[in-house]
Design an enzyme around this catalytic site. Structure first.
Site, PDB file in Angstrom:
ATOM      1  N   GLU A  43      11.785 -81.020  82.412  1.00  0.00           N
ATOM      2  CA  GLU A  43      10.485 -81.630  82.169  1.00  0.00           C
ATOM      3  C   GLU A  43      10.617 -83.145  82.067  1.00  0.00           C
ATOM      4  O   GLU A  43      11.530 -83.673  81.455  1.00  0.00           O
ATOM      5  CB  GLU A  43       9.942 -81.052  80.852  1.00  0.00           C
ATOM      6  CG  GLU A  43       8.614 -81.585  80.392  1.00  0.00           C
ATOM      7  CD  GLU A  43       8.173 -80.961  79.069  1.00  0.00           C
ATOM      8  OE1 GLU A  43       7.021 -81.175  78.662  1.00  0.00           O
ATOM      9  OE2 GLU A  43       8.995 -80.243  78.432  1.00  0.00           O
ATOM     10  N   LYS A 115       1.172 -79.481  83.048  1.00  0.00           N
ATOM     11  CA  LYS A 115       1.312 -78.625  81.877  1.00  0.00           C
ATOM     12  C   LYS A 115      -0.069 -78.286  81.312  1.00  0.00           C
ATOM     13  O   LYS A 115      -0.931 -79.167  81.169  1.00  0.00           O
ATOM     14  CB  LYS A 115       2.155 -79.384  80.847  1.00  0.00           C
ATOM     15  CG  LYS A 115       2.648 -78.607  79.660  1.00  0.00           C
ATOM     16  CD  LYS A 115       3.553 -79.543  78.856  1.00  0.00           C
ATOM     17  CE  LYS A 115       4.289 -78.878  77.733  1.00  0.00           C
ATOM     18  NZ  LYS A 115       5.217 -79.841  77.079  1.00  0.00           N
ATOM     19  N   CYS A 151       7.515 -75.954  80.079  1.00  0.00           N
ATOM     20  CA  CYS A 151       7.876 -75.839  78.667  1.00  0.00           C
ATOM     21  C   CYS A 151       6.893 -75.053  77.801  1.00  0.00           C
ATOM     22  O   CYS A 151       6.974 -73.838  77.729  1.00  0.00           O
ATOM     23  CB  CYS A 151       8.134 -77.226  78.080  1.00  0.00           C
ATOM     24  SG  CYS A 151       9.206 -77.170  76.608  1.00  0.00           S
TER      25      CYS A 151
END
Length: 599
Positions: A43, A115, A151
């Protein structure tokens, strides 16, 4: 169907766009040499993580967006364009900045995603910076349908990951920058196994490694199959290319229809848009069968080794990434400074660790000899600066008594460390532990002076455990310096702790035994237990009242304490944000009275 995936577990530097791009290039070349068909980076690789308020600067966001296109072209120019590269970066939509990932292939950015779940608990503040994404991208590579997540999207139920099975993906690739905490590696493994079983997909989890300010990233990247079995795992706290050969079932018809959406610069407000699946085809044709590589399955570190490695990583990267070449610390002959010196020697080498012995009128003979012995065992650079005459000069001009006189000695020592730091360019390491910091058992501008605090999140009882563990290590490890003998003299570990600021002083004069104190601090600081809950948990009521008061009064000191590596679920710093000025007191709300403590 077969696919060889490479998880590039690398150490990035926040804000170093050019350097991080170079790292992507180097590790992509290694992936190509390993015969990988897809390489995955962590990430926010291009920008480093966390970028914090840099994400609010348009110039930085624009620079990241420009670099991702340039990086795609550089990969192609270097002959690496045919290898798809999945990399995290900072992107922008019309709705705001995005914690994003891009697939780079043949000189182009062929896929972008953002995300969805933006954490705001603990050390995270992502809702402050980013706009949530609203898509699950699924790319088809050599006939394999691969879903991509970032994540927190793996940690939270619902969201893009929940669409993986419906989308027919057989591989779920997750880019991560998951900070270290004690015991978290096993939590991650269990999470990946659970998500694999839920989605029916192999999960490839690529995590960041290295340290950024107070956060330490432990790597431990892994691949688990659709039944939750661990197929491959990278080492912790080391850069590594984890290469794994996957055998994947043939594609299935997606239960959810594909939708091709506009780019991320459209007018869609992803904060309110429904989650959608976006398909990108790189190649439909499956690979011909090939010989599989042996699986790489690194064993996990034992609990104390894991903590020690995190502290070494935190010190090493803070020193190196901030441009220091050496460190300096006060070596008292006590267990805290002994452990800090040993961690520093393991992190950057003993030749760049400078110890200053600062005996006062109250320093015991064994403290001086213990410190000398540690210096000899580890090969540190050292010097002795007696402070008695300096303290006498102060006291000749200022009439001080009790704690004021004790604190003067600590502040003289702090002034000497900082002067030597200014003169020689050393980073000052502060040696206080979490138990002392919690209770305010430290002196502002004295033993709390410095630039980095390796033990800031380490309770005193754990300090002793780590010293004994380190003394028992004889085998090779990437983060251990081969001292050839136990680096810490046993007498340092065995003797009762003392600040040695007055005759025959012991920590137990001011604090409960650490074996009693530390569990209470854990329940109050890390678990946020109120007075009634602490007493119900079995802690002595009188001790609860005393310790809670000490912790609350010391908040103003902690605000001025240097940063240090986070190893627990709740450190002093980003994790725990309490007001300094507060009328609330556990057991009753009233304005507090300032005690004449070790200020």
């Amino acid at each position: 169907m077969q696919l060889r995936i490479a998880l590039a577990q690398i150490n990035t530097v926040v804000g170093d766009l050019d350097g991080n791009a170079d790292r992507v290039l180097r590790w992509t070349r290694r992936s190509a040499e390993a015969g990988a068909h897809l390489v995955v980076f962590p990430e926010m690789t291009l920008t480093g993580y966390p970028v914090e308020d840099l994400a609010l600067r348009p110039s930085f966001v624009d620079a990241s967006g420009g670099h991702i296109g340039t990086l795609a072209k550089r990969l192609a120019d270097e002959g690496l364009g045919d290898l798809p590269v999945l990399v995290g970066f900072l992107d922008r939509s019309r709705s705001g900045a995005l914690n994003a990932a891009a697939l780079l292939h043949r000189g182009q950015v062929v896929l972008r995603t953002a995300k969805h779940h933006l954490p705001t608990y603990g050390v995270f503040d992502e809702a402050r910076y980013f706009t949530p994404g609203g898509r699950l991208p699924v790319l088809r590579l050599h006939g394999v349908d691969i879903a991509v997540a970032i994540c927190e999207d793996l940690w939270q139920d619902g969201g893009p990951v929940a669409l993986t099975r419906e989308a027919g993906a057989r591989l779920l690739v997750v880019l991560n920058a998951s900070p270290y905490e004690r015991g978290k590696s096993e939590v991650r493994r269990a999470l990946c196994a659970r998500r694999a079983r839920e989605t029916g997909a192999v999960v490839a989890y690529c995590n960041l490694v290295g340290a950024q300010d107070e956060l330490v990233f432990d790597g431990g990247s892994m691949v688990v199959d659709e039944s939750g079995e661990l197929l491959a795992r990278a080492r912790q706290f080391e850069e590594q290319l984890l290469v794994a050969d996957l055998s994947l079932p043939d594609p299935v018809r997606a239960l959810r229809p594909w939708r091709t959406l506009p780019g991320l610069d459209d007018d869609t407000d992803t904060r309110t848009a429904a989650l959608t699946v976006e398909r990108t085809v790189v190649s439909d044709t499956p690979l011909e069968p090939y010989e599989r590589l042996p699986a790489s399955l690194a064993p996990p570190l034992d609990p104390l080794a894991e903590v020690y490695a995190a502290l070494v990583t935190g010190v090493r990267d803070y020193v190196r990434k901030n441009g220091f070449r050496s460190v300096i610390l006060g070596l008292s002959g006590g267990v805290d400074s002994a452990l800090v010196a040993t961690i520093a020697a393991d992190a950057i080498g003993p030749g760049d660790v400078h110890a200053v012995l600062l005996p006062s009128r109250y320093s015991s003979e064994h403290s001086i000899t213990d410190a000398d012995e540690l210096v000899k065992r580890q090969g540190l650079d050292s010097r002795t600066v007696p402070i008695r005459a300096i303290v006498d000069a102060f006291e000749a001009e200022i009439d001080l008594h009790g704690l004021a006189a004790e604190n003067l000695q600590a502040r003289v020592r702090g002034a000497i460390w900082m002067a030597l730091s200014n003169e020689h360019g050393h980073l000052v390491l502060t040696t206080g532990n979490k138990s002392e910091i919690a209770t305010g058992y430290s002196t502002l501008y004295g033993d709390s002076a410095g630039g980095f605090a390796p033990l800031k999140d380490v309770p005193k009882t754990l300090v002793w455990q780590l010293c004994r563990w380190r003394n028992a290590q004889t085998g090779p490890a990437a983060w251990l310096h081969p001292f050839g003998t136990a680096p810490i003299p046993q007498h340092i570990i065995d003797k009762p702790p003392s600040a040695e600021l007055r005759p025959d002083q012991l920590d137990s004069d001011s604090l409960p035994p650490y074996e009693v104190l530390d569990p209470l601090l854990h329940d109050y600081v890390e678990n946020d237990g109120g007075s009634h809950a602490l007493i119900a948990a079995g802690h002595d009521p009188e001790l609860v009242d005393r310790v809670v008061r000490l912790v609350d009064l010391a908040e103003y000191k902690r605000r001025q304490y240097p940063p240090g590596p986070k190893i627990t679920a709740r450190n002093f710093g980003r994790d725990r944000r309490l007001p300094i000025t507060s009328g609330w007191r556990e057991g009753g709300s009233h304005l507090r009275e300032r005690e004449n403590d070790h200020a």
